[in-house]
Design an enzyme around this catalytic site. Structure first.
Site, PDB file in Angstrom:
ATOM      1  N   LYS A   1       0.874  -1.181   0.000  1.00  7.32           N
ATOM      2  CA  LYS A   1       0.000   0.000   0.000  1.00  7.32           C
ATOM      3  C   LYS A   1       0.906   1.224   0.000  1.00  7.32           C
ATOM      4  CE  LYS A   1      -3.094   2.679   2.914  1.00  7.32           C
ATOM      5  NZ  LYS A   1      -3.646   2.823   4.271  1.00  7.32           N
TER       6      LYS A   1
ATOM      7  N   GLY B   1      -7.659   8.960  10.550  1.00  5.82           N
ATOM      8  CA  GLY B   1      -7.898   8.970  11.987  1.00  5.82           C
ATOM      9  C   GLY B   1      -8.952   9.936  12.473  1.00  5.82           C
TER      10      GLY B   1
ATOM     11  N   ALA C   1      -9.469   5.342   5.096  1.00  5.38           N
ATOM     12  CA  ALA C   1      -9.345   6.512   5.972  1.00  5.38           C
ATOM     13  C   ALA C   1     -10.655   7.268   6.121  1.00  5.38           C
ATOM     14  CB  ALA C   1      -8.266   7.466   5.488  1.00  5.38           C
ATOM     15  N   GLY C   2     -10.967   7.597   7.353  1.00  3.77           N
ATOM     16  CA  GLY C   2     -12.106   8.449   7.656  1.00  3.77           C
ATOM     17  C   GLY C   2     -13.343   7.714   8.125  1.00  3.77           C
TER      18      GLY C   2
ATOM     19  N   ASN D   1      -9.212   1.058  10.318  1.00  4.00           N
ATOM     20  CA  ASN D   1      -8.245   0.818  11.389  1.00  4.00           C
ATOM     21  C   ASN D   1      -8.683   1.503  12.674  1.00  4.00           C
ATOM     22  OD1 ASN D   1      -4.586   0.964  11.609  1.00  4.00           O
ATOM     23  ND2 ASN D   1      -6.069   0.454  13.154  1.00  4.00           N
ATOM     24  N   THR D   2      -8.604   2.831  12.702  1.00  4.97           N
ATOM     25  CA  THR D   2      -8.847   3.570  13.942  1.00  4.97           C
ATOM     26  C   THR D   2     -10.210   3.263  14.559  1.00  4.97           C
ATOM     27  OG1 THR D   2      -7.428   5.369  13.176  1.00  4.97           O
ATOM     28  CG2 THR D   2      -8.963   5.875  14.952  1.00  4.97           C
TER      29      THR D   2
END
Length: 257
Positions: free
Chosen positions: A97, A158, A184-185, A206-207
């Protein structure tokens, strides 16, 4: 009906990709993987001590998972290429990635440098999944450079702000020939479902999982949301209307009584 996602010649049943950062303990990662049903997991190469394999996060990742090492920390294409080569040399496979970020406030990707790195690494035989700002022309250049999939951001890394770039992502989904993976987001399972309903091939979370009070249960919630969103997309959802449409016939009902 078969609905497998194919990237780089590999068939994937799950459309939820997960990460390894921000967990209160790496020991929770195996159960998160189990409950998420994910088959692809991203690892920041800079987190891995390549000289001490017994102590880093890799020992918590089952061998059957597809590793997606990322070039987090790279500020230029040259640095991203170097990190990718290090990952492959360390036995982390040939998926990569690409993350090229020089902006430290919003952590927005540099599309121009990302395209350069993608072209170089695809030519070297990597399966390249570039993280990018959702710009249609840049996405097409990434395709031409050899990207196996394109990973536009929904919102800055994040932030858990959801699909702030939804309209641009819809263009990419409509016009791209490679899978579009929202990265993301995404902060809630409902946002993952929305991404899948738009037609995204997959999402990377992830987050939102790692920072939840119960990351294992949250991983399962995301798995269910992604499956629901994908199923809804495949049904051919009803269209919106500006005026009301009765769900049952109104014609002459009272006249017949």
């Amino acid at each position: 009906m078969n609905d497998q996602l194919v990237i780089g010649g590999k068939e994937l049943s799950s459309r939820l990709f997960i990460g390894t950062g921000k967990y209160y303990s790496d020991e929770v990662i195996p159960e998160v993987i189990n409950r998420s049903k994910s088959e692809v997991i991203t690892v920041a190469v800079r987190r891995v001590d390549l000289n001490r394999s017994e102590q880093h996060v890799m020992k918590y990742i089952p061998k059957e998972m597809t590793l997606l090492p990322n070039t987090s920390g790279a500020r230029t294409a040259e640095e991203a290429v170097r990190i990718a080569r290090l990952a492959r040399a360390a036995g982390m496979g040939n998926w990569i990635k690409i993350e090229v970020i020089s902006d430290q406030k919003y952590l927005l990707p540099d599309n121009e440098e990302t395209i350069k790195a993608t072209e170089q690494l695809a030519a070297e035989g990597f399966v390249v999944l570039p993280y990018m700002s959702p710009d249609l022309m840049a996405a097409k250049k990434l395709e031409e450079a050899g990207a196996a999939a394109v990973m536009p951001l929904g919102a800055p890394i994040g932030t858990n702000r959801g699909l702030q770039t939804k309209e641009l992502i819809k263009l990419l989904i409509s016009e791209s020939k490679v899978p579009i993976i929202i990265d993301a987001g995404i902060g809630k399972p409902s946002e993952a479902a929305e991404a899948m309903e738009l037609g995204a091939a997959a999402v990377l979370v992830n987050t939102a999982i790692a920072a939840a009070k119960d990351p294992v249960a949250m991983a399962e919630a995301f798995a269910q949301a992604v499956e629901a969103g994908r199923t809804a997309y495949r049904t051919g959802m009803a269209t919106k209307s500006e005026t009301a449409n009765a769900s049952s016939p109104l014609t002459s009902f009272l006249d017949s009584i």
